[in-house]
Design a protein around this motif. Structure first.
Motif, PDB file in Angstrom:
ATOM      1  N   ARG A   8       0.878  -1.012   0.038  1.00 35.82           N
ATOM      2  CA  ARG A   8      -0.001  -0.056   0.066  1.00 35.82           C
ATOM      3  C   ARG A   8       0.976   1.187  -0.012  1.00 35.82           C
ATOM      4  NH1 ARG A   8      -5.410  -0.703   3.833  1.00 35.82           N
ATOM      5  NH2 ARG A   8      -5.994  -2.614   2.602  1.00 35.82           N
ATOM      6  N   LEU A   9       1.960   1.152   0.658  1.00 37.88           N
ATOM      7  CA  LEU A   9       2.787   2.388   0.731  1.00 37.88           C
ATOM      8  C   LEU A   9       3.412   2.552  -0.652  1.00 37.88           C
ATOM      9  CD1 LEU A   9       4.230   4.499   2.745  1.00 37.88           C
ATOM     10  CD2 LEU A   9       6.069   2.693   2.742  1.00 37.88           C
ATOM     11  N   VAL A  10       3.863   1.474  -1.311  1.00 40.32           N
ATOM     12  CA  VAL A  10       4.428   1.865  -2.704  1.00 40.32           C
ATOM     13  C   VAL A  10       3.339   2.126  -3.727  1.00 40.32           C
ATOM     14  CG1 VAL A  10       5.602   0.403  -4.504  1.00 40.32           C
ATOM     15  CG2 VAL A  10       6.386   0.071  -2.249  1.00 40.32           C
ATOM     16  N   GLY A  12       0.757   3.776  -3.030  1.00 43.81           N
ATOM     17  CA  GLY A  12       0.484   5.158  -2.893  1.00 43.81           C
ATOM     18  C   GLY A  12       1.648   6.287  -3.279  1.00 43.81           C
ATOM     19  N   ARG A  13       2.885   5.799  -3.048  1.00 47.92           N
ATOM     20  CA  ARG A  13       3.804   6.622  -3.738  1.00 47.92           C
ATOM     21  C   ARG A  13       3.826   6.821  -5.279  1.00 47.92           C
ATOM     22  NH1 ARG A  13       9.154   6.168   0.120  1.00 47.92           N
ATOM     23  NH2 ARG A  13       7.853   6.839   2.025  1.00 47.92           N
ATOM     24  N   ILE A  14       3.362   5.631  -5.888  1.00 46.39           N
ATOM     25  CA  ILE A  14       3.466   5.675  -7.325  1.00 46.39           C
ATOM     26  C   ILE A  14       2.277   6.496  -7.713  1.00 46.39           C
ATOM     27  CG2 ILE A  14       2.752   4.180  -9.217  1.00 46.39           C
ATOM     28  CD1 ILE A  14       4.336   1.921  -7.840  1.00 46.39           C
ATOM     29  N   LEU A  16       1.121   9.066  -6.158  1.00 46.24           N
ATOM     30  CA  LEU A  16       1.472  10.691  -5.970  1.00 46.24           C
ATOM     31  C   LEU A  16       2.313  10.879  -7.257  1.00 46.24           C
ATOM     32  CD1 LEU A  16       1.939  10.779  -2.237  1.00 46.24           C
ATOM     33  CD2 LEU A  16       0.324  11.888  -3.519  1.00 46.24           C
ATOM     34  N   LEU A  17       3.403  10.070  -7.643  1.00 44.59           N
ATOM     35  CA  LEU A  17       4.239  10.411  -8.863  1.00 44.59           C
ATOM     36  C   LEU A  17       3.391  10.768  -9.826  1.00 44.59           C
ATOM     37  CD1 LEU A  17       7.316  10.625  -9.759  1.00 44.59           C
ATOM     38  CD2 LEU A  17       7.164   8.399 -10.052  1.00 44.59           C
TER      39      LEU A  17
END
Length: 59
Positions: A8-10, A12-14, A16-17
């Motif tokens: 989920r963290l990864v 979410g970062r993708i 946002l990117l």
């Protein structure tokens, strides 16, 4: 449980990117100039769906 958190963290970062990249493309599109007029062929009939590019303009 730990793997689900990191996934989920990864993701979410993708996300946002991707949102950042899309927003920068939108800002660059704001520099487009509007040109109005009528483009006609050799017989004087208007051409439909013609795109005009300003020579020497850099985006």
């Amino acid at each position: 449980m730990k793997n689900d958190f990191f996934r989920r963290l990864v993701m979410g970062r993708i996300g946002l990117l991707l949102l950042f990249l899309i927003s920068t493309m939108y800002v660059q599109a704001q520099g487009v100039r509007n040109v109005s007029g009528m483009i006609k062929d050799a017989s004087g009939d208007p051409l439909i769906g013609v795109n005009v590019t300003v020579k020497g303009m850099q985006l």
